[in-house]
Design a protein around this motif. Structure first.
Motif, PDB file in Angstrom:
ATOM      1  N   MET A   1       2.730  48.076 -26.743  1.00 50.29           N
ATOM      2  CA  MET A   1       2.615  46.709 -26.233  1.00 50.29           C
ATOM      3  C   MET A   1       1.260  46.516 -25.545  1.00 50.29           C
ATOM      4  N   GLN A   2       0.620  45.401 -25.845  1.00 56.99           N
ATOM      5  CA  GLN A   2      -0.694  45.145 -25.289  1.00 56.99           C
ATOM      6  C   GLN A   2      -0.613  44.885 -23.786  1.00 56.99           C
ATOM      7  N   ASN A   3      -1.533  45.487 -23.038  1.00 53.49           N
ATOM      8  CA  ASN A   3      -1.662  45.168 -21.625  1.00 53.49           C
ATOM      9  C   ASN A   3      -2.798  44.165 -21.499  1.00 53.49           C
ATOM     10  N   ILE A   4      -2.454  42.915 -21.382  1.00 52.00           N
ATOM     11  CA  ILE A   4      -3.446  41.844 -21.420  1.00 52.00           C
ATOM     12  C   ILE A   4      -4.425  41.955 -20.260  1.00 52.00           C
ATOM     13  N   ALA A   5      -3.936  42.281 -19.081  1.00 53.85           N
ATOM     14  CA  ALA A   5      -4.835  42.397 -17.929  1.00 53.85           C
ATOM     15  C   ALA A   5      -5.860  43.507 -18.138  1.00 53.85           C
ATOM     16  N   ASP A   6      -5.418  44.656 -18.660  1.00 50.53           N
ATOM     17  CA  ASP A   6      -6.350  45.760 -18.933  1.00 50.53           C
ATOM     18  C   ASP A   6      -7.370  45.354 -19.993  1.00 50.53           C
ATOM     19  N   ASN A   7      -6.894  44.672 -21.027  1.00 56.57           N
ATOM     20  CA  ASN A   7      -7.802  44.229 -22.091  1.00 56.57           C
ATOM     21  C   ASN A   7      -8.867  43.291 -21.550  1.00 56.57           C
ATOM     22  N   LEU A   8      -8.453  42.356 -20.703  1.00 57.93           N
ATOM     23  CA  LEU A   8      -9.418  41.433 -20.112  1.00 57.93           C
ATOM     24  C   LEU A   8     -10.446  42.183 -19.274  1.00 57.93           C
ATOM     25  N   GLY A   9      -9.997  43.160 -18.529  1.00 56.49           N
ATOM     26  CA  GLY A   9     -10.921  43.947 -17.719  1.00 56.49           C
ATOM     27  C   GLY A   9     -11.969  44.654 -18.567  1.00 56.49           C
ATOM     28  N   LYS A  10     -11.522  45.242 -19.686  1.00 55.52           N
ATOM     29  CA  LYS A  10     -12.447  45.935 -20.586  1.00 55.52           C
ATOM     30  C   LYS A  10     -13.459  44.963 -21.192  1.00 55.52           C
TER      31      LYS A  10
ATOM     32  N   THR B   1      -1.588  30.944 -31.909  1.00 52.52           N
ATOM     33  CA  THR B   1      -0.389  31.674 -32.362  1.00 52.52           C
ATOM     34  C   THR B   1       0.225  32.565 -31.287  1.00 52.52           C
ATOM     35  N   GLN B   2      -0.398  32.650 -30.111  1.00 53.08           N
ATOM     36  CA  GLN B   2       0.172  33.469 -29.043  1.00 53.08           C
ATOM     37  C   GLN B   2       1.195  32.650 -28.255  1.00 53.08           C
ATOM     38  N   PRO B   3       2.264  33.280 -27.772  1.00 50.49           N
ATOM     39  CA  PRO B   3       3.259  32.537 -26.994  1.00 50.49           C
ATOM     40  C   PRO B   3       2.717  32.147 -25.626  1.00 50.49           C
ATOM     41  N   ALA B   4       3.315  31.128 -25.043  1.00 50.93           N
ATOM     42  CA  ALA B   4       2.887  30.672 -23.716  1.00 50.93           C
ATOM     43  C   ALA B   4       2.966  31.788 -22.686  1.00 50.93           C
ATOM     44  N   SER B   5       3.933  32.698 -22.853  1.00 47.52           N
ATOM     45  CA  SER B   5       4.081  33.800 -21.898  1.00 47.52           C
ATOM     46  C   SER B   5       2.847  34.698 -21.880  1.00 47.52           C
TER      47      SER B   5
ATOM     48  N   ARG C   1       0.221  32.913 -19.898  1.00 46.07           N
ATOM     49  CA  ARG C   1       0.564  32.987 -18.470  1.00 46.07           C
ATOM     50  C   ARG C   1       0.166  34.346 -17.897  1.00 46.07           C
ATOM     51  N   GLU C   2       0.360  35.391 -18.689  1.00 46.60           N
ATOM     52  CA  GLU C   2      -0.023  36.733 -18.256  1.00 46.60           C
ATOM     53  C   GLU C   2      -1.541  36.846 -18.106  1.00 46.60           C
ATOM     54  N   ALA C   3      -2.264  36.271 -19.061  1.00 49.17           N
ATOM     55  CA  ALA C   3      -3.723  36.296 -18.977  1.00 49.17           C
ATOM     56  C   ALA C   3      -4.218  35.486 -17.781  1.00 49.17           C
ATOM     57  N   TYR C   4      -3.587  34.360 -17.540  1.00 48.13           N
ATOM     58  CA  TYR C   4      -3.966  33.525 -16.396  1.00 48.13           C
ATOM     59  C   TYR C   4      -3.755  34.287 -15.083  1.00 48.13           C
ATOM     60  N   ALA C   5      -2.641  35.011 -14.998  1.00 49.15           N
ATOM     61  CA  ALA C   5      -2.363  35.797 -13.787  1.00 49.15           C
ATOM     62  C   ALA C   5      -3.421  36.865 -13.566  1.00 49.15           C
ATOM     63  N   ALA C   6      -4.084  37.283 -14.664  1.00 46.25           N
ATOM     64  CA  ALA C   6      -5.147  38.280 -14.565  1.00 46.25           C
ATOM     65  C   ALA C   6      -6.512  37.654 -14.336  1.00 46.25           C
TER      66      ALA C   6
ATOM     67  N   THR D   1      -8.241  38.643 -30.537  1.00 46.12           N
ATOM     68  CA  THR D   1      -7.568  39.904 -30.858  1.00 46.12           C
ATOM     69  C   THR D   1      -7.772  40.955 -29.776  1.00 46.12           C
ATOM     70  N   ALA D   2      -8.983  41.053 -29.234  1.00 49.36           N
ATOM     71  CA  ALA D   2      -9.251  42.090 -28.232  1.00 49.36           C
ATOM     72  C   ALA D   2      -8.503  41.847 -26.923  1.00 49.36           C
ATOM     73  N   ILE D   3      -8.033  40.632 -26.713  1.00 43.72           N
ATOM     74  CA  ILE D   3      -7.239  40.317 -25.515  1.00 43.72           C
ATOM     75  C   ILE D   3      -5.750  40.465 -25.797  1.00 43.72           C
ATOM     76  N   PHE D   4      -5.300  39.801 -26.848  1.00 44.18           N
ATOM     77  CA  PHE D   4      -3.867  39.667 -27.105  1.00 44.18           C
ATOM     78  C   PHE D   4      -3.314  40.617 -28.153  1.00 44.18           C
ATOM     79  N   GLY D   5      -4.203  41.332 -28.875  1.00 42.89           N
ATOM     80  CA  GLY D   5      -3.744  42.145 -29.975  1.00 42.89           C
ATOM     81  C   GLY D   5      -3.706  41.351 -31.255  1.00 42.89           C
ATOM     82  N   ALA D   6      -3.109  41.949 -32.282  1.00 39.16           N
ATOM     83  CA  ALA D   6      -3.044  41.286 -33.592  1.00 39.16           C
ATOM     84  C   ALA D   6      -2.397  39.931 -33.476  1.00 39.16           C
ATOM     85  N   ARG D   7      -2.953  38.969 -34.216  1.00 37.66           N
ATOM     86  CA  ARG D   7      -2.454  37.601 -34.180  1.00 37.66           C
ATOM     87  C   ARG D   7      -1.027  37.522 -34.694  1.00 37.66           C
ATOM     88  N   GLN D   8      -0.226  36.728 -34.011  1.00 35.10           N
ATOM     89  CA  GLN D   8       1.166  36.529 -34.442  1.00 35.10           C
ATOM     90  C   GLN D   8       1.211  35.562 -35.614  1.00 35.10           C
TER      91      GLN D   8
END
Length: 229
Positions: free
Chosen positions: A1-10, A37-41, A44-49, A220-227
């Motif tokens: 599972m992608q860790n969006i906060a870690d991805n944003l940091g990188k 194509t990413q869900p609102a959740s 929201r996770e990226a915004y929190a980061a 892709t580098a933030i959220f992973g493969a597109r849904q």
């Protein structure tokens, strides 16, 4: 599972390194999270980061997210192809539009921008690789389009956007980014307020920054493969 906060940091570290390598000021490049194509959740996770700017391609999908995430102070960018019959909803709900490639779209966006909102920030999409299958104004036509759009009320002409032709040749990629940057420089003689180059994605971000990108569009580098839609 992608860790969006870690991805944003990188990604922010990569952007800062690319700015330094290009001898550019730290913070001169803005990260736009491409959330189609990413869900609102996930947004929201990226915004929190700490991510506040999101780019959407598909209007109906975007409107559902805008409503779902209305409690957040998100800066919404429309980056997909825009049809004339969809300009009203874009004018009413977005802060930026990156995909204006003809006068009719700009006129409709200006007319339909609600008076209580600040001017809509727009970029002219340029078909920098001159692909027949791709949207965008021809490079040689950009100056005339800018002259026609600049006087319109309720919108602000900010710069250029392009999606260069996909290639495995780094030199060809670099040449496309350089051509867009040179085109902006030529426009700035007449339109000094144009300060934005929206170019570069997950696979070519560093090269785009080296050539002058001020907004990089990363998904892709933030959220992973597109849904799948």
């Amino acid at each position: 599972m992608q860790n969006i906060a870690d991805n944003l940091g990188k990604i922010h570290l990569q952007i800062r390194a690319a700015e330094a390598n290009a001898h550019r000021a730290a913070g001169s490049v803005t990260l736009l999270a491409v959330s189609k194509t990413q869900p609102a959740s996930a947004l929201r996770e990226a915004y929190a980061a700490g991510q506040t700017a999101f780019g959407e391609n598909y209007l109906q999908e975007a409107l559902e997210k805008i409503e779902s995430l209305s409690d957040l102070k998100i800066l919404w960018h429309f980056i997909g192809p825009l049809q004339s019959n969809k300009t009203r909803k874009v004018a009413e709900n977005f802060a930026w539009v990156h995909s204006v490639d003809r006068l009719k779209l700009a006129e409709r966006l200006s007319e339909q921008r609600p008076g209580h909102l600040p001017p809509l920030q727009i970029c002219l999409q340029v078909n920098i690789s001159q692909e027949q299958s791709k949207s965008g104004c021809a490079p040689e036509s950009v100056i005339e389009l800018a002259r026609a759009i600049q006087p319109l009320p309720n919108i602000t002409l900010r710069g250029l956007m392009a999606i260069p032709q996909a290639t495995n040749n780094p030199q060809e990629q670099q040449q496309a980014f350089h051509a867009l940057a040179e085109l902006l420089k030529s426009l700035q003689n007449e339109f000094p307020e144009m300060d934005t180059l929206s170019m570069g994605m997950s696979g070519d971000m560093e090269m785009a920054i080296a050539e002058g990108a001020t907004i990089v569009r990363i998904g892709t580098a933030i959220f992973g493969a597109r849904q799948p839609r």
